[in-house]
Enzyme design. Structure first.
Site, PDB file in Angstrom:
ATOM      1  N   GLU A  41     -64.720 -10.553 -47.038  1.00 30.81           N
ATOM      2  CA  GLU A  41     -64.727  -9.198 -46.502  1.00 30.81           C
ATOM      3  C   GLU A  41     -65.584  -9.308 -45.089  1.00 30.81           C
ATOM      4  O   GLU A  41     -66.691  -9.595 -45.218  1.00 30.81           O
ATOM      5  CB  GLU A  41     -65.094  -8.243 -47.430  1.00 30.81           C
ATOM      6  CG  GLU A  41     -65.136  -6.907 -47.021  1.00 30.81           C
ATOM      7  CD  GLU A  41     -65.584  -5.734 -48.108  1.00 30.81           C
ATOM      8  OE1 GLU A  41     -66.291  -6.302 -49.184  1.00 30.81           O
ATOM      9  OE2 GLU A  41     -65.592  -4.370 -47.713  1.00 30.81           O
ATOM     10  N   LYS A 112     -58.974  -1.066 -46.659  1.00 24.92           N
ATOM     11  CA  LYS A 112     -59.758  -0.643 -48.263  1.00 24.92           C
ATOM     12  C   LYS A 112     -59.574   0.649 -48.275  1.00 24.92           C
ATOM     13  O   LYS A 112     -59.776   1.772 -47.517  1.00 24.92           O
ATOM     14  CB  LYS A 112     -61.351  -1.008 -47.877  1.00 24.92           C
ATOM     15  CG  LYS A 112     -62.071  -1.207 -49.001  1.00 24.92           C
ATOM     16  CD  LYS A 112     -63.410  -1.631 -48.551  1.00 24.92           C
ATOM     17  CE  LYS A 112     -64.100  -1.834 -49.772  1.00 24.92           C
ATOM     18  NZ  LYS A 112     -65.744  -2.459 -49.388  1.00 24.92           N
ATOM     19  N   CYS A 148     -62.800  -6.051 -52.027  1.00 22.79           N
ATOM     20  CA  CYS A 148     -63.819  -5.982 -52.804  1.00 22.79           C
ATOM     21  C   CYS A 148     -63.732  -4.496 -53.822  1.00 22.79           C
ATOM     22  O   CYS A 148     -62.716  -4.676 -54.890  1.00 22.79           O
ATOM     23  CB  CYS A 148     -65.145  -5.429 -52.079  1.00 22.79           C
ATOM     24  SG  CYS A 148     -66.682  -6.130 -52.761  1.00 22.79           S
TER      25      CYS A 148
END
Lengths: 541, 541
Positions: A41, A112, A148
């Site tokens: 990331e 995300k 994540c």
């Protein structure tokens, strides 16, 4: 399909170095005939870049880096994390994205959806949360590409209104890839692993996880990228606290033995990496610190010698009239054991000069902690003078127990560019010292076994003004890590008078901690950005 | 319908004092036969309570305060801001809410939809954004009740995906009420007012706006609550920088003359309030500061005398061998003009003692800024000794220009519990000094007109190492307030070599500013929580 996991140590904003490193990994993976290489990331730009994400030049550099990397992606595909601009008129100006690059072009972008904003995280400051999610297909394999926190919406962990992996699972992917920048704490790897296993099992899918490694001032990434099969069995674990490149062949299911480190071994590796990266990434080589003969400065000296080389560590002994003989001997033993440079500068003359010029102002007032603080600030000034004159970086040697109760002098022993063990409680410091001595005596045994003392007045002991460290640290853990108020700790059975006293110390030290150096973070709740307490307030009890 | 606007100064976490103050306003408004009283955003608990919002005890206290206030709401209704628990299993644990209380009970809750997370704001850390909005009806009047940012989704200001006031407007309300905790900056009142006028005009509705007043460490609320009619004409403006209670009769449309303050007058009021509240809310009375004879310390001394009373200000003159005669004379003139207490402590003996004990370590090395820093740290240690011994709070006297370029000594002149003018550029400091002298000479004219100097070596002038402050401050404004990178400033016409040099100074001072005291915030972009830059990074140029 052969997938490379590229676990690299990035330098925030250093596009040239980061891109070169990424290109090298791509070349290596191509040579090893991988079909796909996966980076972490926000590999582009580094993490946490904080308000650099508001700089147009920084964002332009991110785009240039992506172009350069895309050019190298022939005969191999690549997944890499980057901040990308939000081209819509609505919402924050950026997305935290995972780019899929194939044949020299970005062909899929995963954004995300779950933006952590707790503890040290403040992603909502910069990024718009995504609300749409879709899988990508590469060489016939449908991949749920996530970033994540997008895997972290789980009972008893975090609760978000949406659940990206649920939405992706509806498309029936055959592989989950998660790219992460998940900071180390000594409890976090196990927690992280449990979640990844749970998700692999829930969705009955193999799961490939690539984390960052490396330290950025306070934040340390431990790496330890992972691959699980659809039963949640571990197939691969990349190196802890160092760069690594390993491969996973889709469909392969040979279980690997998980690596197991003790809590103290993890803390030790994290602190060494934290120190090393602080120096290498800020372009410094040499460190200076005050060596008292006590436990904390001995540990910091030993860690610095390991991280930087003993030849780059300058230990300064600054005895006062209250320093005991054993302190100087213990400090010199440490110097001998580590091989670092040292010098002895007695502070008596300066302390006397201070008291002399202050005498008219303090006439008729009794001696108190003021005179102790003058000694500590004299030492701080000496160390900063050496830092200024020689270009050495001053290491702070305060531990977390002291920092918590304010048992330290602002601008004195609280000085330094970086706090090495400010997230390590005193009880943990003892264990860390023994760990450092696991093969041979580096920290003199007498330093470990003698009763802790600041030696700022005759025959002073820490236990004169503080409870035993076992008791204190347990209470502090309740206040800090568990975020309990005093009355909740009393309800748990702690002595009310003691809780009241320690709560007051912790609260009264907020203003000191506000001005302390950045602290290498190893616990789930360190002092610093992850714990923001108003300074002028009436605190709950 | 008669509505009371209650603009109060809250103390974070001090439920007893805040509730008493709120009850007093309710009683006053009842006596004046108001139908409704409106308090600010997060009046319950105070703002910014930061991680205290994670304390169960703190949240329980909020609920108890709401119960107590509700009991007093008979014959009057009340709107008040409070954090409330999110009872759903999804999302963050709290909402930022406006409670409508009638006949002793909460009968309507408006939740904030737009959570600011830029600059000093981090509301997403604690609160779940609301997505549903509905009006309330009281005595036949339909009210669109909104919280601060919920009115701020406007072109060229902020862009959010949803627009709460648009959604509320669909219900055809006849009044907008906005409760706010909108911090002061010297540009913010005009911006805020423009938005409120625009919204009143857009929705053709009268708009009533209640802000907080008072300071919380760095954050200062200016009050200046407002009422506009449906044409956007101003009907009411409450006091600036002080508590106030005024009334608006619905339907009333007598225009009021807007109050106009100069930028410097606003900064002056903000700093006096910031200082006064820092002391009163942390329970201290007396301040100590170093008085050099220069501009910055003179301004801070004058502000402290105004905020705390001259009898509570202790000015310490600490001349070195490089201090000029006029410095001591100018400092003594300031003491005479303000009536504060003072003492002279020459630092020569301590500086000599430091150089003496460092001589073996520094053998063969030339004098440089190290020796200047020793003088500054000697002064810092003396001031902290006085602070420790006497319980006086040390005021930091650095200005924003110095803080920006690192022209100051960490643990020396950068020491202090609170930075009073750390958000005031040097060019603004000159204007502020003249403003302080608007009625009589308080800051000696010679202090204002002489060339600025740190007096740390013979005949030193600020202009030896820095460009003229007009040039420097314009460039710094570009870097800090406008968040431009160096290359963007060069493109705007600045000298490339100068930009490069100043950019390097600003970047290299990040680590110093990390450890500086909290700064009273008066600009749109202050150093501190509103500007987070990684310390170990390669900075964009």
């Amino acid at each position: 399909m052969k997938i490379a996991l590229a676990q690299l140590n990035y330098h925030i904003g250093n596009f040239e170095a980061n891109t070169a490193k990424i290109l090298k990994s791509i070349a290596d993976a191509k040579k090893d005939q991988a079909d796909l290489i996966v980076f972490a990331e926000l590999a582009i730009g580094g993490y946490p870049a904080k308000d650099l994400l508001r700089s147009t030049v920084f964002l332009d550099s991110c785009e240039q880096a992506i172009d350069t990397i895309a050019e190298a992606c022939t005969d191999i595909a690549c997944i890499i994390g980057a901040p990308i601009r939000n081209t819509s008129q609505k919402g924050k100006s950026l997305f935290n994205a995972a780019l899929f690059i194939e044949n020299g072009a970005v062909t899929h972008i995963a954004k995300k959806g779950l933006l952590p904003d707790y503890d040290v995280f403040d992603e909502y400051r910069y990024f718009e949360p995504a609300i749409d999610f879709s899988c990508l297909t590469f060489k016939g394999i449908k991949i749920a590409l996530t970033i994540c926190e997008d895997l972290w919406n789980m009972e008893n962990i975090n609760s978000y209104v949406i659940n990206p992996i649920d939405m992706l699972a509806e498309e029936n992917p055959s592989l989950i890839i998660n790219i992460a920048a998940s900071p180390f704490s000594y409890t976090h790897f196990e927690e992280r692993k449990k979640i990844l296993i749970k998700q692999a099992q829930t969705y009955k899918l193999p799961l490939l996880y690539v984390n960052q490694v490396g330290a950025h001032t306070d934040i340390i990434f431990d790496g330890r990228s992972l691959v699980f099969n659809e039963q949640g069995e571990q197939l691969l674990e990349l190196a802890a606290f160092q760069e690594d490149l390993q491969y996973y062949e889709v469909g392969d299911s040979v279980a690997a033995t998980p690596v197991d480190f003790s809590e103290i071994a993890l803390i030790h590796q994290a602190l060494v990496l934290g120190l090393r990266d602080y120096f290498s990434k800020s372009g410094f080589k040499k460190a200076v610190l005050g060596l008292s003969g006590g436990l904390d400065s001995a540990i910091v000296a030993a860690l610095a010698c390991e991280a930087l080389g003993a030849e780059n560590v300058f230990a300064v002994l600054m005895p006062s009239i209250y320093s005991s003989d054993h302190s100087i001997k213990d400090a010199l033993d440490l110097v001998k054991n580590t091989g670092c440079k040292h010098q002895i500068i007695p502070i008596k003359d300066v302390a006397n000069a201070f008291e002399h010029i202050l005498a008219p102002t303090f006439q008729g007032l009794a001696a108190d902690t003021t005179e102790e603080n003058i000694q500590a600030r004299t030492r701080g000034t000496l160390l900063m003078a050496i830092s200024n004159k020689m270009g050495y970086i001053l290491l702070n040697t305060s531990n977390k127990s002291e920092a918590a109760v304010g048992y330290g002098t602002l601008y004195g022993d609280m000085a330094g560019a970086i706090s090495v063990i400010g997230d390590v409680y005193k009880t943990q410091a003892f264990a860390l010292a023994r760990y450092i001595n696991r093969e041979r005596e580096i920290i003199p045994v007498n330093t470990i076994v003698k009763p802790p003392s600041a030696e700022l007045r005759p025959d002073q002991k820490d236990s004169d003004s503080l409870p035993e460290y076992e008791v204190l640290d347990a209470l502090l853990h309740g206040f800090i890590e568990n975020e309990k108020s005093g009355s909740e700790l009393v309800a748990l059975g702690y002595n009310p008078a003691l809780v009241q006293r320690i709560a007051r110390l912790v609260n009264n030290a907020e203003f000191k901690r506000f001005q302390c150096p950045p602290i290498l973070r190893v616990s789930p709740k360190a002092f610093g950005a992850g714990r923001t307490i108003p300074l002028v307030a009436k605190y709950p009890f």
